[in-house]
Write a protein that holds these residues in place. Structure first.
Motif, PDB file in Angstrom:
ATOM      1  N   VAL A 141      36.983  53.546  41.217  1.00  0.00           N
ATOM      2  CA  VAL A 141      36.190  52.371  41.246  1.00  0.00           C
ATOM      3  C   VAL A 141      35.941  51.816  42.503  1.00  0.00           C
ATOM      4  O   VAL A 141      36.541  52.361  43.555  1.00  0.00           O
ATOM      5  N   ASP A 142      34.809  50.833  42.570  1.00  0.00           N
ATOM      6  CA  ASP A 142      34.487  50.372  43.869  1.00  0.00           C
ATOM      7  C   ASP A 142      35.249  49.078  44.240  1.00  0.00           C
ATOM      8  O   ASP A 142      35.413  48.791  45.396  1.00  0.00           O
ATOM      9  N   MET A 143      35.908  48.347  43.148  1.00  0.00           N
ATOM     10  CA  MET A 143      36.744  47.266  43.263  1.00  0.00           C
ATOM     11  C   MET A 143      37.985  47.395  42.358  1.00  0.00           C
ATOM     12  O   MET A 143      37.874  47.828  41.386  1.00  0.00           O
ATOM     13  N   PHE A 144      39.056  46.914  42.951  1.00  0.00           N
ATOM     14  CA  PHE A 144      40.374  47.120  42.056  1.00  0.00           C
ATOM     15  C   PHE A 144      41.051  45.487  41.720  1.00  0.00           C
ATOM     16  O   PHE A 144      41.236  44.961  42.930  1.00  0.00           O
ATOM     17  N   ILE A 145      41.141  45.193  40.724  1.00  0.00           N
ATOM     18  CA  ILE A 145      41.560  43.955  40.530  1.00  0.00           C
ATOM     19  C   ILE A 145      42.983  44.013  39.968  1.00  0.00           C
ATOM     20  O   ILE A 145      43.081  44.660  38.810  1.00  0.00           O
ATOM     21  N   LEU A 146      44.115  43.213  40.359  1.00  0.00           N
ATOM     22  CA  LEU A 146      45.564  43.325  39.598  1.00  0.00           C
ATOM     23  C   LEU A 146      45.621  41.884  38.941  1.00  0.00           C
ATOM     24  O   LEU A 146      45.292  40.622  39.519  1.00  0.00           O
ATOM     25  N   MET A 153      49.996  46.394  44.340  1.00  0.00           N
ATOM     26  CA  MET A 153      49.332  45.322  45.067  1.00  0.00           C
ATOM     27  C   MET A 153      48.658  45.798  46.258  1.00  0.00           C
ATOM     28  O   MET A 153      47.573  45.355  46.576  1.00  0.00           O
ATOM     29  N   GLU A 154      48.942  46.895  46.773  1.00  0.00           N
ATOM     30  CA  GLU A 154      48.385  47.388  48.094  1.00  0.00           C
ATOM     31  C   GLU A 154      47.153  47.845  47.892  1.00  0.00           C
ATOM     32  O   GLU A 154      46.128  48.041  48.642  1.00  0.00           O
ATOM     33  N   LEU A 155      46.812  48.311  46.301  1.00  0.00           N
ATOM     34  CA  LEU A 155      45.392  48.861  46.171  1.00  0.00           C
ATOM     35  C   LEU A 155      44.426  47.722  45.661  1.00  0.00           C
ATOM     36  O   LEU A 155      43.309  47.951  45.529  1.00  0.00           O
ATOM     37  N   ALA A 156      45.202  46.354  45.543  1.00  0.00           N
ATOM     38  CA  ALA A 156      44.230  45.718  45.105  1.00  0.00           C
ATOM     39  C   ALA A 156      43.391  44.747  46.104  1.00  0.00           C
ATOM     40  O   ALA A 156      43.561  44.447  47.122  1.00  0.00           O
ATOM     41  N   ASP A 157      42.080  44.619  45.593  1.00  0.00           N
ATOM     42  CA  ASP A 157      40.908  43.810  46.295  1.00  0.00           C
ATOM     43  C   ASP A 157      40.874  42.587  45.975  1.00  0.00           C
ATOM     44  O   ASP A 157      40.600  41.615  46.795  1.00  0.00           O
ATOM     45  N   LEU A 158      41.402  42.176  44.785  1.00  0.00           N
ATOM     46  CA  LEU A 158      41.567  40.729  44.108  1.00  0.00           C
ATOM     47  C   LEU A 158      42.653  40.665  43.211  1.00  0.00           C
ATOM     48  O   LEU A 158      42.804  41.591  42.527  1.00  0.00           O
ATOM     49  N   ILE A 159      43.395  39.496  43.430  1.00  0.00           N
ATOM     50  CA  ILE A 159      44.487  39.355  42.556  1.00  0.00           C
ATOM     51  C   ILE A 159      44.585  38.287  41.796  1.00  0.00           C
ATOM     52  O   ILE A 159      44.025  37.170  42.456  1.00  0.00           O
ATOM     53  N   ILE A 160      44.424  38.016  40.602  1.00  0.00           N
ATOM     54  CA  ILE A 160      44.161  37.104  39.721  1.00  0.00           C
ATOM     55  C   ILE A 160      45.453  36.678  39.127  1.00  0.00           C
ATOM     56  O   ILE A 160      46.189  37.352  38.507  1.00  0.00           O
ATOM     57  N   ILE A 161      45.745  35.347  39.479  1.00  0.00           N
ATOM     58  CA  ILE A 161      46.945  34.773  38.665  1.00  0.00           C
ATOM     59  C   ILE A 161      46.524  33.982  37.282  1.00  0.00           C
ATOM     60  O   ILE A 161      46.056  33.135  37.267  1.00  0.00           O
ATOM     61  N   LYS A 170      41.677  39.099  48.118  1.00  0.00           N
ATOM     62  CA  LYS A 170      41.992  37.352  47.819  1.00  0.00           C
ATOM     63  C   LYS A 170      43.038  37.342  46.617  1.00  0.00           C
ATOM     64  O   LYS A 170      43.199  38.068  45.821  1.00  0.00           O
ATOM     65  N   VAL A 171      43.355  35.972  46.535  1.00  0.00           N
ATOM     66  CA  VAL A 171      44.330  35.555  45.370  1.00  0.00           C
ATOM     67  C   VAL A 171      43.536  34.489  44.779  1.00  0.00           C
ATOM     68  O   VAL A 171      43.241  33.568  45.395  1.00  0.00           O
ATOM     69  N   VAL A 172      43.300  34.520  43.477  1.00  0.00           N
ATOM     70  CA  VAL A 172      42.549  33.567  42.794  1.00  0.00           C
ATOM     71  C   VAL A 172      43.272  33.009  41.339  1.00  0.00           C
ATOM     72  O   VAL A 172      43.672  33.948  40.578  1.00  0.00           O
ATOM     73  N   ARG A 173      43.599  31.789  41.250  1.00  0.00           N
ATOM     74  CA  ARG A 173      44.196  31.585  39.839  1.00  0.00           C
ATOM     75  C   ARG A 173      43.113  31.464  38.866  1.00  0.00           C
ATOM     76  O   ARG A 173      42.059  31.079  39.138  1.00  0.00           O
ATOM     77  N   ALA A 174      43.257  31.739  37.671  1.00  0.00           N
ATOM     78  CA  ALA A 174      42.395  31.509  36.665  1.00  0.00           C
ATOM     79  C   ALA A 174      43.113  31.411  35.376  1.00  0.00           C
ATOM     80  O   ALA A 174      44.363  31.779  35.052  1.00  0.00           O
ATOM     81  N   SER A 175      42.420  31.111  34.360  1.00  0.00           N
ATOM     82  CA  SER A 175      42.963  31.085  32.936  1.00  0.00           C
ATOM     83  C   SER A 175      41.788  31.842  31.791  1.00  0.00           C
ATOM     84  O   SER A 175      40.561  31.191  31.836  1.00  0.00           O
TER      85      SER A 175
END
Ligand code: GDP
Length: 337
Positions: A170-175, A193-201, A236-241
């Motif tokens: 993939v081009d982008m990996f999200i955790l 975590m080291e693979l992640a381009d974006l981490i969503i809480i 980046k780390v972003v909170r979401a629901s």
């Protein structure tokens, strides 16, 4: 034979025209372990890749069971569709080969998305090895792109090996993480975590709103200690629901910025080129192994070497070379048939 090739041509036409049933049949072909199917699948994928569609966004998404992956994909996918995108969802499921059960992509999940016009949700395959499943997924991605899907989500469970493979296609990996998962930063989780381009809480709603903020800080601090994977992007780390929809637009704008940066820097081109090359060599290894395994004489020969290796009479490296030397024998026999 004629019948088969006519069938394949219509399959290709169907996929090219965005027909979902054809796409489903194409992917079934790609996932099949039957040799005649594999042959047809290769031809189909070759035709599809030649269509030269605009480059889609290939996005991997991972997280432990219960973190909210399917809820998130459902909600986020619907949002993308309403924006005019066409979204496909594929799953790489490491559990399916072992237990027969499947954690991912079953039909009862993503109820709206799986019937939405702009989406194609593929239930996860339930046979074959992990390597096999992941390998086929790249071909499946190509088919969904040929069918006109411009965003491809590849979902996997955060348990280890499958992440690395998905991250490689993939081009982008999200955790996806949930509030209070700061202690997951050790071991395997750290590797992911080291693979992640974006981490969503995820689940940043209700009583979990405050814990989500804390976790965001923890994760952000942990990220500072890691070496970024990309030259043109810091994770980046972003909170979401996924339930309330909080910050889903923010997630999307972050994804857009990511692709803009990677595109402008040329890193996206480089990434695709690198991945293609990697998968070619991976496939070489797979094919060689399966050819050697299929040949009864080689299998027999290898068994006897194996016992010499086990008893300590033969160095493993010497035995390996002798087995690999069988490749030319197997190949010339294959040519004779
Ligand atoms: P998966 O196993 O990662 O696919 O997780 P699911 O999507 O099945 O979600 C697991 C549980 O978490 C379900 O009960 C969901 O309703 C719940 N859940 C998912 N997303 C959210 C969220 O954003 N907020 C809250 N409060 N619950 C969520």
């Amino acid at each position: 034979r004629k019948h088969l090739s006519t069938q394949r041509d219509s399959l290709f036409e169907g996929i090219r025209n965005g027909d979902r049933a054809s796409l489903a049949r194409g992917i079934t072909l790609v996932e099949s372990t039957r040799r005649d199917h594999q042959k047809q699948a290769r031809k189909l994928v070759s035709e599809c890749i030649k269509l030269d569609r605009p480059r889609s966004l290939r996005i991997g998404l991972t997280g432990t069971p219960g973190v909210g992956k399917s809820t998130f994909i459902e909600k986020f996918g619907m949002m993308l569709i309403n924006m005019g995108h066409r979204v496909s969802v594929l799953a790489v499921d490491p559990s399916s080969s072992r237990s027969g059960g499947s954690i991912l992509g079953d039909k009862t999940r993503m109820q709206d998305l799986s019937v939405a016009d702009g989406a194609y949700v593929r239930p996860s395959p339930n046979s074959g090895s992990l390597g096999g499943v992941a390998r086929n997924t790249l071909d499946s991605i190509i088919l969904t792109e040929a069918a006109g899907y411009d965003i491809c989500l590849v979902e996997t469970v955060g348990v280890g090996q499958s992440e690395t493979m998905v991250a490689d296609m993939v081009d982008m990996f999200i955790l996806l993480l949930q509030p209070g998962s700061g202690d997951e930063l050790q071991g395997v989780k750290r590797g992911i975590m080291e693979l992640a381009d974006l981490i969503i809480i995820n689940k940043a709603d209700g009583a979990l709103e405050i814990p989500a903020k804390l976790t965001r800080t923890e994760i952000t601090n942990a990220l500072h200690l890691m070496i970024p994977r990309r030259k043109s992007w810091n994770p980046k780390v972003v909170r979401a629901s996924a339930v309330t929809g909080f910050n889903l637009e923010r997630v999307w704008s972050t994804i857009e910025t990511y692709f803009k940066k990677l595109g402008e820097s040329g890193e996206w081109d480089g990434l695709r080129a690198e991945q293609q090359e990697k998968w070619m060599w991976r496939e070489v290894t797979n094919l060689l192994l399966s050819r050697l395994n299929r040949d009864p004489e080689t299998r027999f020969f290898a068994k006897s070497l194996e016992s010499d290796v086990v008893s300590g009479q033969l160095p493993p490296g010497v035995a390996a070379e002798q087995i690999v030397d069988q490749v030319s024998v197997v190949a010339s026999e294959a040519a004779a048939h």
